[in-house]
Scaffold this motif. Sequence first.
Motif, PDB file in Angstrom:
ATOM      1  N   UNK A 283     -39.341 -29.057  19.685  1.00  0.00           N
ATOM      2  CA  UNK A 283     -38.082 -29.325  19.013  1.00  0.00           C
ATOM      3  C   UNK A 283     -37.318 -28.209  18.556  1.00  0.00           C
ATOM      4  N   UNK A 284     -37.933 -27.217  18.338  1.00  0.00           N
ATOM      5  CA  UNK A 284     -37.180 -25.652  18.014  1.00  0.00           C
ATOM      6  C   UNK A 284     -36.405 -25.462  19.099  1.00  0.00           C
ATOM      7  N   UNK A 285     -35.496 -24.428  19.109  1.00  0.00           N
ATOM      8  CA  UNK A 285     -34.663 -23.955  20.132  1.00  0.00           C
ATOM      9  C   UNK A 285     -34.886 -22.421  20.077  1.00  0.00           C
ATOM     10  N   UNK A 286     -35.036 -21.808  21.382  1.00  0.00           N
ATOM     11  CA  UNK A 286     -34.975 -20.337  21.586  1.00  0.00           C
ATOM     12  C   UNK A 286     -33.415 -19.960  22.228  1.00  0.00           C
ATOM     13  N   UNK A 287     -32.845 -18.976  21.755  1.00  0.00           N
ATOM     14  CA  UNK A 287     -31.706 -18.604  22.444  1.00  0.00           C
ATOM     15  C   UNK A 287     -32.114 -17.061  22.913  1.00  0.00           C
ATOM     16  N   UNK A 288     -31.797 -16.888  24.048  1.00  0.00           N
ATOM     17  CA  UNK A 288     -32.227 -15.761  25.008  1.00  0.00           C
ATOM     18  C   UNK A 288     -30.601 -14.874  25.006  1.00  0.00           C
ATOM     19  N   UNK A 289     -30.447 -13.793  24.822  1.00  0.00           N
ATOM     20  CA  UNK A 289     -29.302 -13.056  25.303  1.00  0.00           C
ATOM     21  C   UNK A 289     -29.820 -11.820  26.134  1.00  0.00           C
ATOM     22  N   UNK A 290     -29.010 -11.979  27.456  1.00  0.00           N
ATOM     23  CA  UNK A 290     -29.230 -10.919  28.342  1.00  0.00           C
ATOM     24  C   UNK A 290     -28.013 -10.889  29.172  1.00  0.00           C
ATOM     25  N   UNK A 291     -27.379  -9.503  29.145  1.00  0.00           N
ATOM     26  CA  UNK A 291     -26.228  -9.509  30.038  1.00  0.00           C
ATOM     27  C   UNK A 291     -26.551  -9.899  31.499  1.00  0.00           C
ATOM     28  N   UNK A 292     -27.598  -9.143  31.986  1.00  0.00           N
ATOM     29  CA  UNK A 292     -27.860  -9.445  33.380  1.00  0.00           C
ATOM     30  C   UNK A 292     -28.560 -10.788  33.890  1.00  0.00           C
ATOM     31  N   UNK A 293     -29.125 -11.274  32.797  1.00  0.00           N
ATOM     32  CA  UNK A 293     -29.813 -12.672  32.978  1.00  0.00           C
ATOM     33  C   UNK A 293     -31.238 -12.192  33.651  1.00  0.00           C
ATOM     34  N   UNK A 294     -31.767 -10.837  33.473  1.00  0.00           N
ATOM     35  CA  UNK A 294     -32.930 -10.438  34.153  1.00  0.00           C
ATOM     36  C   UNK A 294     -33.830  -9.791  33.133  1.00  0.00           C
TER      37      UNK A 294
ATOM     38  N   UNK B 106     -24.118 -12.940  31.739  1.00  0.00           N
ATOM     39  CA  UNK B 106     -22.965 -12.781  32.457  1.00  0.00           C
ATOM     40  C   UNK B 106     -22.734 -13.599  33.757  1.00  0.00           C
ATOM     41  N   UNK B 107     -21.834 -13.153  34.467  1.00  0.00           N
ATOM     42  CA  UNK B 107     -21.739 -13.733  35.695  1.00  0.00           C
ATOM     43  C   UNK B 107     -22.901 -13.943  36.685  1.00  0.00           C
ATOM     44  N   UNK B 108     -23.232 -15.143  37.309  1.00  0.00           N
ATOM     45  CA  UNK B 108     -24.048 -15.523  37.879  1.00  0.00           C
ATOM     46  C   UNK B 108     -25.614 -16.219  37.340  1.00  0.00           C
ATOM     47  N   UNK B 109     -25.693 -15.514  36.159  1.00  0.00           N
ATOM     48  CA  UNK B 109     -26.937 -16.234  35.333  1.00  0.00           C
ATOM     49  C   UNK B 109     -28.202 -15.604  35.479  1.00  0.00           C
ATOM     50  N   UNK B 110     -28.389 -14.784  36.597  1.00  0.00           N
ATOM     51  CA  UNK B 110     -29.724 -14.105  36.820  1.00  0.00           C
ATOM     52  C   UNK B 110     -30.988 -15.100  36.854  1.00  0.00           C
ATOM     53  N   UNK B 111     -32.014 -14.528  36.766  1.00  0.00           N
ATOM     54  CA  UNK B 111     -33.317 -15.260  36.546  1.00  0.00           C
ATOM     55  C   UNK B 111     -33.475 -16.219  35.579  1.00  0.00           C
ATOM     56  N   UNK B 112     -32.715 -15.958  34.335  1.00  0.00           N
ATOM     57  CA  UNK B 112     -32.794 -16.976  33.402  1.00  0.00           C
ATOM     58  C   UNK B 112     -32.238 -18.451  33.593  1.00  0.00           C
ATOM     59  N   UNK B 113     -31.541 -18.385  34.637  1.00  0.00           N
ATOM     60  CA  UNK B 113     -30.704 -19.554  34.986  1.00  0.00           C
ATOM     61  C   UNK B 113     -31.414 -20.912  35.076  1.00  0.00           C
ATOM     62  N   UNK B 114     -32.485 -20.726  35.799  1.00  0.00           N
ATOM     63  CA  UNK B 114     -33.403 -22.014  35.717  1.00  0.00           C
ATOM     64  C   UNK B 114     -34.019 -22.312  34.790  1.00  0.00           C
TER      65      UNK B 114
END
Length: 212
Positions: A132-143, A166-174
């Motif tokens: 129920x908690x939330x994790x916010x991850x920030x990564x400009x590459x998404x990787x 940034x654009x594309x989302x990288x590995x974090x997208x899924x």
Amino acid sequence: MMEIALDRLADKHSELIACIPEVQKAYSILKESYKNGGKTLLCGNGGSASDCEHIVGELMKGFFLKRPIETAFKKKLQLYFPDDSEYLSQHLQGALPAVSLVSHSALITAFANDVSADMVFAQQVFGYGNEGDVVIGLSTSGNSTNVIHALKVARAKGLKTIGFTGEGGGLMAPLCDALITVPYKNTPEIQEHHIPIYHALCIMLEKEFFEK
């Protein structure tokens, strides 16, 4: 309240209009978590680490509103500390619990040295995080590997996940329940455009929980 903040975001930053559906999704995730007594854990590297601390600063104290504490807690302070209760009551503010995982230098350096540097955020998610908690991850590459590991552990523990990238989302997208991808590839521009988005989120949450 949500519509006003998002309209202002769109007016000032038309290039971010495409991000608004995911911003709305992120807001809903955070609102639901806070309504159920949850907290937010944040991680990122470099400038994104600074963003983590910035967001915590907006959530844990008054941003635009004063956030007076509840009468019931004021009465407890009066009961236990009658001489100091007025000062304590006047100088406390309502908070939305948030923890920057980049800020614990002793733990981070010990874990990086003794175990694995790319698991420093994942270890904290494992230790602090509850369903129920939330994790916010920030990564400009998404990787960013340490952010990716943290999101994976969050998913396994039943936490919701929000990504800023940034654009594309990288590995974090899924790995993200909400993924805010600003339409830039250059790191400084990505970080510059994350700021108005998380400001909008913090404003919306503050209004939801503290506006009379």
